[in-house]
Scaffold this motif. Structure first.
Motif, short mmCIF file in Angstrom:
data_model
loop_
_atom_site.label_atom_id
_atom_site.label_comp_id
_atom_site.label_asym_id
_atom_site.label_seq_id
_atom_site.Cartn_x
_atom_site.Cartn_y
_atom_site.Cartn_z
N HIS A 63 0.85 -1.20 0.00
CA HIS A 63 0.00 0.00 0.00
C HIS A 63 0.89 1.25 0.00
O HIS A 63 1.98 1.25 0.58
N TYR A 116 0.91 3.78 1.65
CA TYR A 116 1.25 4.38 2.94
C TYR A 116 2.38 3.64 3.65
O TYR A 116 2.71 3.96 4.79
N ASP A 176 -3.41 1.66 -4.04
CA ASP A 176 -4.32 1.99 -2.94
C ASP A 176 -5.12 0.72 -2.66
O ASP A 176 -4.88 -0.33 -3.28
N SER A 177 -6.08 0.79 -1.76
CA SER A 177 -6.71 -0.47 -1.36
C SER A 177 -7.51 -1.09 -2.50
O SER A 177 -7.60 -2.31 -2.60
N MET A 210 -6.96 -5.26 4.66
CA MET A 210 -6.57 -5.41 3.26
C MET A 210 -6.12 -6.85 2.99
O MET A 210 -6.44 -7.44 1.95
N TYR A 219 -17.12 0.61 3.59
CA TYR A 219 -15.78 0.99 3.14
C TYR A 219 -14.86 -0.22 3.29
O TYR A 219 -15.01 -1.02 4.23
N ASN A 250 -12.18 -0.39 4.47
CA ASN A 250 -11.51 -0.34 5.77
C ASN A 250 -12.44 -0.86 6.87
O ASN A 250 -12.92 -0.10 7.73
N SER A 306 -12.11 4.48 -1.45
CA SER A 306 -12.18 5.92 -1.66
C SER A 306 -12.21 6.26 -3.14
O SER A 306 -12.63 7.35 -3.52
N HIS A 355 -7.48 13.80 1.05
CA HIS A 355 -8.16 12.51 0.90
C HIS A 355 -9.60 12.66 1.44
O HIS A 355 -9.80 13.38 2.44
N GLU A 410 -11.25 10.92 3.37
CA GLU A 410 -11.43 10.50 4.77
C GLU A 410 -11.27 11.69 5.71
O GLU A 410 -11.45 11.55 6.93
N THR A 422 -6.30 7.94 -2.81
CA THR A 422 -4.84 7.87 -2.79
C THR A 422 -4.27 7.85 -4.21
O THR A 422 -3.32 8.58 -4.52
#
Ligand code: 13P
Ligand code: SF4
Length: 380
Positions: A55, A57, A71-72, A96, A151, A153, A172, A268, A270, A285
């Motif tokens: 990912h 991040y 991204d996810s 994930m 989501y 997440n 997202s 973002h 979020e 992202t």
């Protein structure tokens, strides 16, 4: 079943299998001068049977080893599209890796190099709480009119709840499409677990008003809402948030604008609604990365997302002025738990024939969660 067994089987995660082998005493030291060399050697020894997903991040020391960065959404697609990869090292967080396990075949094994890489937002919605909310909606005869959108997440158990009840997962990058899809099927949306992404999508993308949205507080009876509020709402937002993106404030935006002429604020979804509404550009992202990559030389950007990514974008775009929107350092602490020592330990263990930290979602949970994930992957 004993209480200890029940606790171990929470949220569709069989922690007994996830415990795998402890890395205590086996973890290479972060200061080992041969660490990178060891990582390169282990990766080479593992060959094509292994795919490493990373990912955006993740730390640089880890993302450097990713075969696919994303991204996810992109990583979920990558997991679904690569049945030849016998072992997938997931450098990201627990939800994930669970999604990757659900989307891969039973011959594939997903490894999370550090099992403590969770997500505080995902933990804000437990299946007991979500089932309780749904029961309240059903009591008001609203179950059949409400479509859950979850989501990415979130735990596999919440995704399974969503699949069972006619809903879809979103990320997202496709929350707008998912919410539109839901409103074609029903009259109301229950958006889990990120209130900010839900609100920003409903108001800024679908043109609903803030009054169309209510917040379901799982710690209060009936979500802290009256029957009238629930009946009138178009979107019921779960009271969850990301502790990283939720920190950015209007104050940060004012500061950046006062210090840097012509700076563009890029955040973002979020982030809190007032922050997103005051920003110049809002995006997932992948969209943040595309925006900076395609920005003209000399342009200035203050970015509201995870710090590893912002620092990488600044390093990769030296012709642009890229800064972090917040004044204080703000990494995602759980994303950062995957470090090179854990990746080396997990890879070297596999070289030695041992699969450690495998993520296994129970078949019953996986079956229903896959329905919700497949609906997302099929969104127009
Ligand atoms: P995306 O990867 O969908 O942009 O989500 C951001 C995030 O917070 C991941 O944990
Ligand atoms: Fe969870 Fe936020 Fe970290 Fe993403 S950035 S893993 S949503 S806490």
């Amino acid at each position: 079943m004993a209480l200890s067994d029940l606790l171990l089987l929470g949220e569709g995660r069989d922690l007994r299998s996830e415990r795998g082998v402890s890395c205590d005493g086996q973890l290479p030291s972060a200061s080992d001068p041969k660490l990178v060399e060891r990582a390169i050697a282990a990766r080479a020894a593992l060959g094509d049977e292994v795919m490493i997903l990373g990912h955006h991040y993740q730390r640089d020391e880890v993302i450097d080893f990713a075969d696919i960065r994303g991204d996810s959404f992109k990583l979920a697609q990558a997991a679904a599209d690569n049945p030849q990869a016998k072992y997938i090292f997931f450098c990201g967080v627990h939800f994930m890796a669970e999604s990757a396990d659900i989307l891969t075949t039973s011959e594939q094994q997903v490894i999370l190099p550090d099992l403590s890489a969770g997500c505080s937002m995902a933990d804000m919605a437990s299946s007991v709480q979500v089932n309780d909310c749904w029961a309240q909606l059903e009591k008001l005869n609203l179950g059949s009119k409400t479509i859950p959108i979850t989501y990415m997440n979130s735990s596999a158990a919440i995704k399974a709840f969503t699949g069972k009840n006619g809903g879809a997962v979103c990320t997202s990058s496709n929350a707008e499409r998912a919410m539109k899809w839901a409103f074609e099927k029903g009259e109301k949306v229950l958006f889990l677990p990120d209130q900010h992404l839900g609100r920003n999508t409903a108001v800024l993308k679908l043109g609903l008003t803030l009054d169309d949205c209510v917040i379901w507080n799982p710690w209060k009876s009936n979500g802290g809402l009256t029957e009238e509020q629930i009946r009138n709402a178009k979107v019921i937002l779960w009271r969850g948030h990301c502790s990283v993106h939720g920190r950015f404030s209007l104050e940060n935006i004012k500061d950046a604008r006062s210090k840097l002429a012509d700076v563009k604020i890029l955040v973002h979804p979020e982030c809190q609604h007032e922050v997103v509404a005051a920003a110049d550009v809002v995006g997932s992202t992948e969209m943040i990365i595309q925006t900076i990559t395609n920005a003209p030389a000399g342009s200035s950007w203050a970015i509201g997302t995870e710090l590893n990514l912002v620092q990488r974008l600044a390093n990769e775009n030296p012709d642009k002025n890229v800064i972090f929107l917040d004044k204080t350092i703000c990494y995602c602490s759980t994303m950062n738990r995957i470090d090179l020592p854990h990746l080396v330990w997990a890879m070297e263990s596999l070289v030695g024939g041992e699969v450690v930290n495998q993520i296994r979602v129970s078949p019953e949970i996986a079956k229903h969660a896959k329905v919700a994930l497949d609906r997302m992957l099929a969104l127009p």
